[in-house]
Design an enzyme around this catalytic site. Sequence first.
Site, mmCIF file in Angstrom:
data_model
loop_
_atom_site.group_PDB
_atom_site.id
_atom_site.type_symbol
_atom_site.label_atom_id
_atom_site.label_comp_id
_atom_site.label_asym_id
_atom_site.label_seq_id
_atom_site.Cartn_x
_atom_site.Cartn_y
_atom_site.Cartn_z
ATOM 1 N N LYS A 151 0.226 167.713 15.774
ATOM 2 C CA LYS A 151 0.149 168.073 17.182
ATOM 3 C C LYS A 151 -0.958 169.118 17.410
ATOM 4 O O LYS A 151 -1.752 168.999 18.330
ATOM 5 C CB LYS A 151 1.502 168.613 17.637
ATOM 6 C CG LYS A 151 1.578 168.911 19.098
ATOM 7 C CD LYS A 151 2.617 169.955 19.367
ATOM 8 C CE LYS A 151 2.303 171.272 18.742
ATOM 9 N NZ LYS A 151 1.334 172.112 19.411
ATOM 10 N N GLN A 197 11.489 170.674 19.489
ATOM 11 C CA GLN A 197 11.730 169.749 18.383
ATOM 12 C C GLN A 197 13.232 169.507 18.187
ATOM 13 O O GLN A 197 14.008 170.455 18.083
ATOM 14 C CB GLN A 197 11.112 170.320 17.095
ATOM 15 C CG GLN A 197 11.267 169.443 15.877
ATOM 16 C CD GLN A 197 10.501 168.136 16.003
ATOM 17 O OE1 GLN A 197 9.361 168.111 16.451
ATOM 18 N NE2 GLN A 197 11.137 167.045 15.611
ATOM 19 N N ASP A 256 8.300 165.089 26.739
ATOM 20 C CA ASP A 256 9.079 164.159 25.916
ATOM 21 C C ASP A 256 9.817 163.134 26.779
ATOM 22 O O ASP A 256 10.320 162.131 26.264
ATOM 23 C CB ASP A 256 10.127 164.940 25.107
ATOM 24 C CG ASP A 256 9.792 164.985 23.626
ATOM 25 O OD1 ASP A 256 8.994 164.144 23.179
ATOM 26 O OD2 ASP A 256 10.350 165.849 22.927
#
Length: 296
Positions: free
Chosen positions: A54, A98, A121
Amino acid sequence: MPATLIDGKKIAAQIKQEVKAGTEKLKADRRITPGLAYILVGENPASEAYVRMKGKGCEEMGFYSITERLPANTPESQLLELIRRLNHDRLIHGILVQLPLPEQIKESRVLTTIDYRKDVDGFHPVNVGRLVTGQECLRPCTPVGVQELLVRSGNDPGGKHVVIVGRSNIVGKPLLNILLQKQPGANAVVTMAHTGARDLSRLTKLADILIAAMGRAESIKGDMIKPGAVVIDVGINRVEDPTAKNGYRLTGDVHFPSVSQVAAAVTPVPGGVGPMTIAILLRNTLRAAQGNIYSD
Ligand code: NDP
């Protein structure tokens, strides 16, 4: 004839080129630099690899990015406080926490605390609802990555029978909702299978496009698919391999040697869906920075 390989690295690189061009334009026209915040609670080797990829992706795109690392015993209230602060941070357009989280932290509370306009997300209930009803929204990265792989490899799902194996909230269910919309690059007839299916192979053999998202190493075999089908392997599994340097290798949910003898096209693991997830995360961050997604 052996199947054609659908090259996720190449398609992800095309998308990243588009994101880079969009970022340069946004900077030039409106002086906005897309910003992504990544929150990691506890330590996990798979997450570390994701942080590195990322970070590299953000750098390549010219994004601003920060990584917040919190210890595994962080109380939920502290994580929610950090998210609220990032919700108000004008330099940050995307927030990614996460998963999975340590057990003292309730995932649903975390996902609903993220401002849905920064939810890159696509897991906030507002985004889930808008996806189901076909409205514009930030959509989950891996499922959109699968859709892009299909469309850009010349396997448009429109009018095809797609069978998805796996009904998780992060892959299977959003993918089902993406592919059945009456929209370009979708409009498929979709069947969703899971462990409740009595005869999985009867269903998988019906698929023009088969998508495996089960987390079960090499469990889709060549005799489970229709000749000429397109097979997308979402799975990433570590299997022991004494011949490998670190004692394991990565494999998908698809048994590549047998499936590639029957399918027309198949994605490899690694190098298939994996690179797409990051590319779509970067694109979602750019879209969030551009704004106007939720103007209707
Ligand atoms: P989950 O474990 O959350 O879900 C797995 C799903 O597969 C469940 O719905 C389960 O059914 C179903 N399933 C498992 N075994 C079988 C079986 N034998 N027959 C039929 N259905 C079965 O997994 P995720 O969706 O999170 O991930 C799936 C895979 O994709 C994993 O390997 C993961 O690592 C990978 N992944 C890859 C990403 C990428 O970027 N390439 C991103 C995200 C995930 P039931 O609901 O009945 O239990």
